[in-house]
Scaffold this active site. Structure first.
Site, PDB file in Angstrom:
ATOM      1  N   HIS A 161      56.286  31.160  94.561  1.00 10.86           N
ATOM      2  CA  HIS A 161      57.561  31.798  94.907  1.00 10.86           C
ATOM      3  C   HIS A 161      58.635  30.707  94.951  1.00 10.86           C
ATOM      4  CE1 HIS A 161      55.733  35.499  97.213  1.00 10.86           C
ATOM      5  NE2 HIS A 161      55.909  35.773  95.930  1.00 10.86           N
ATOM      6  N   HIS A 182      52.615  45.550  88.740  1.00 12.49           N
ATOM      7  CA  HIS A 182      53.607  44.962  89.662  1.00 12.49           C
ATOM      8  C   HIS A 182      54.470  44.013  88.830  1.00 12.49           C
ATOM      9  CE1 HIS A 182      55.229  42.638  92.950  1.00 12.49           C
ATOM     10  NE2 HIS A 182      54.291  41.723  92.997  1.00 12.49           N
ATOM     11  N   GLU A 193      56.405  41.279  89.678  1.00 10.44           N
ATOM     12  CA  GLU A 193      56.624  39.842  89.925  1.00 10.44           C
ATOM     13  C   GLU A 193      56.041  39.059  88.758  1.00 10.44           C
ATOM     14  OE1 GLU A 193      57.265  37.478  93.902  1.00 10.44           O
ATOM     15  OE2 GLU A 193      55.666  38.930  94.152  1.00 10.44           O
ATOM     16  N   ASP A 225      54.505  36.415  88.172  1.00 15.66           N
ATOM     17  CA  ASP A 225      53.171  35.808  88.098  1.00 15.66           C
ATOM     18  C   ASP A 225      52.182  36.781  87.450  1.00 15.66           C
ATOM     19  OD1 ASP A 225      53.778  37.172  90.514  1.00 15.66           O
ATOM     20  OD2 ASP A 225      52.007  36.375  91.508  1.00 15.66           O
ATOM     21  N   HIS A 278      52.414  44.316  96.952  1.00 11.80           N
ATOM     22  CA  HIS A 278      53.270  43.596  97.857  1.00 11.80           C
ATOM     23  C   HIS A 278      54.745  43.959  97.677  1.00 11.80           C
ATOM     24  CE1 HIS A 278      55.368  39.523  96.914  1.00 11.80           C
ATOM     25  NE2 HIS A 278      55.657  39.753  98.153  1.00 11.80           N
ATOM     26  N   ASP A 294      48.044  42.245  93.984  1.00 14.97           N
ATOM     27  CA  ASP A 294      48.188  41.204  95.018  1.00 14.97           C
ATOM     28  C   ASP A 294      47.262  41.415  96.221  1.00 14.97           C
ATOM     29  OD1 ASP A 294      50.119  39.407  94.004  1.00 14.97           O
ATOM     30  OD2 ASP A 294      51.740  40.763  94.539  1.00 14.97           O
ATOM     31  N   TYR A 306      47.226  33.803 102.941  1.00 11.99           N
ATOM     32  CA  TYR A 306      47.927  34.716 102.020  1.00 11.99           C
ATOM     33  C   TYR A 306      48.389  35.958 102.795  1.00 11.99           C
ATOM     34  CZ  TYR A 306      48.134  37.448  97.573  1.00 11.99           C
ATOM     35  OH  TYR A 306      48.492  38.209  96.496  1.00 11.99           O
ATOM     36  N   HIS A 361      44.937  37.402  92.231  1.00 12.23           N
ATOM     37  CA  HIS A 361      44.888  35.969  92.550  1.00 12.23           C
ATOM     38  C   HIS A 361      43.527  35.651  93.174  1.00 12.23           C
ATOM     39  CE1 HIS A 361      49.200  35.425  91.982  1.00 12.23           C
ATOM     40  NE2 HIS A 361      49.443  36.426  92.820  1.00 12.23           N
TER      41      HIS A 361
HETATM   42 FE1  FEO Z   1      53.735  39.847  94.343  1.00  7.40          FE
HETATM   43 FE2  FEO Z   1      51.279  37.830  92.920  1.00  7.40          FE
HETATM   44  O1  FEO Z   1      52.971  38.637  93.075  1.00  7.40           O
END
Ligand code: FEO
Length: 402
Positions: free
Chosen positions: A23, A79, A81, A83, A151, A170, A198, A231
């Protein structure tokens, strides 16, 4: 290395061993991370999530090991984001007709991140799905469950029926780079350190939604052989252990221990912190003590998440606390930890505002004060340090009563 995790289902993600901040620079990742993407190969082929943009080439190479990208039918973007969605543009150049499957909120957030050559939102072949909707690939089906705030508002889980896999994006993840893909192949202590860090730093504000979503998913009584987050490692051995852990973390029942965080200029506030610690020790309450000028903020947040008491100390400079305390105080305000008590302390030379201001920050974070703060003028005297020890004892007493 591409890994077949179940019949016809492949991990095609990348391991980012060198990542130390996430982030931007907001979150420390001492053990790196992984960006997990999956391919379900059946009569039709689906890719579920991609990887962070800088790793697009590696992701596409991985995909090519098991599928000709031009034959991909569905690309699920759980999602937005980057990543997880960052390699969408590279992928969609290879399979421009594939349907991009998104949640209703993802229909806004995904194109909002990617623009075509004329600078307008990408108009890929979007297919919007809601909870319970499914896509048949042949023997297997993808079933979608919206998971808002786990998330982001757009977040979604994809369940692979026929293989009993929950691809949870996530949720249930860890920033943990490993050579092996499954939870039973890694060090359990490291794994849980990263999983709780996390949760504490990213998901705590959404704890009520976590509990609701878990109840909702469990009520579907779907068989789950593996939970595959976006992740870290895949939960293959006793996969529901991480669901149980999330339920515990979401309830925010703290452990009987304290965190003392401080910064100091000429060691006076450090001596006060240590005297408070002595008060805890005498009361039988373990504590951890952090100088915020040299400690990792996200590690300390994890410790605060697990503890029942948080004490914050600073000398006064320019009529306020030292600047090193402000990021973590802002984290506490945003994360809204529950079931905690707090207190403030600090030495001062002239005006002495820091203790009162820290108390205001703690209250704004929803952390009630267990006892009035302790201030010491100049270097703390023996009497001042005795007051600090009494503060530790008073907070310990409040913890025992809670
Ligand atoms: Fe909310 Fe792994 O991004």
């Amino acid at each position: 290395m591409v890994t077949e995790i179940a019949k016809g289902v492949y991990w095609v993600g990348v391991v980012d061993w060198g990542l130390r901040h996430f982030h931007g620079f907001e979150l420390s990742t001492h053990r790196g991370s992984t960006y997990n993407a999956y391919v379900v190969k059946d009569k039709k082929t689906a890719v579920v999530d991609t990887v962070w943009g800088p790793f697009s080439d590696q992701f596409i190479e991985n995909l090519r090991e098991i599928v000709d990208p031009s034959t991909i039918d569905y690309v699920v973007a759980n999602h937005a984001e980057t990543d997880h969605s960052g390699s969408l543009p590279a992928l969609m150049r290879l399979c421009p007709k594939a349907a991009v499957v998104v949640s209703p909120r993802g229909k806004d957030s995904i194109p909002g991140h990617y623009h075509d050559a004329s600078g307008v939102h990408q108009q890929w072949n979007f297919k919007v799905v809601k909870t319970g909707e499914a896509i048949s690939l042949g023997e297997t089906q993808l079933v979608f469950v919206e998971a808002p705030m786990l998330h982001w508002p757009d977040s979604m889980f994809t369940y692979v029926a026929g293989r009993n896999l929950l691809l949870s994006n996530d949720a249930f993840g860890q920033h943990y780079a490993t050579s092996m893909r499954f939870n039973d192949q890694v060090d359990r202590t490291e794994l849980y350190e990263e999983a709780v860090k996390y949760y504490a730093n990213i998901l705590t504000p959404f704890s009520d939604l976590v509990l609701k979503k878990i109840d909702e998913v469990l009520a579907l009584k779907l068989p789950v052989d593996m939970i595959c987050p976006s992740h870290g490692v895949i939960w293959r051995s006793d996969p529901l252990q991480i669901v149980t852990a999330y339920q515990e973390w979401a309830r925010q029942v703290p452990q009987k221990r304290a965190v003392i965080m401080y910064d100091t200029m000429w060691e006076g506030t450090r001596k006060m912190a240590e005297a408070i610690g002595a008060g805890f020790t005498k009361a039988g309450i373990p504590f951890k003590l952090f100088n915020m000028a040299t400690s990792d903020r996200n590690d300390v947040v994890k410790e605060v998440f697990q503890a029942q008491a948080v004490l914050v100390g600073s000398p006064t400079v320019n009529r306020g606390p030292l600047a090193t305390l402000m990021p973590v105080l802002e984290d506490l305000r945003g994360l809204r930890f529950k079931n905690k008590v707090g207190a403030a302390f600090g030495s001062y030379g002239w005006s002495g505002e820091s203790v009162g201001l820290i108390e205001e920050h703690l209250k704004a974070a929803g952390i009630p004060l267990a006892a009035p703060g302790v201030k010491a003028m100049w270097q703390p005297t023996g009497a001042d340090l005795a007051k600090c020890e009494a503060l530790g004892a008073a907070v310990a007493e409040a913890m025992k009563k809670a």
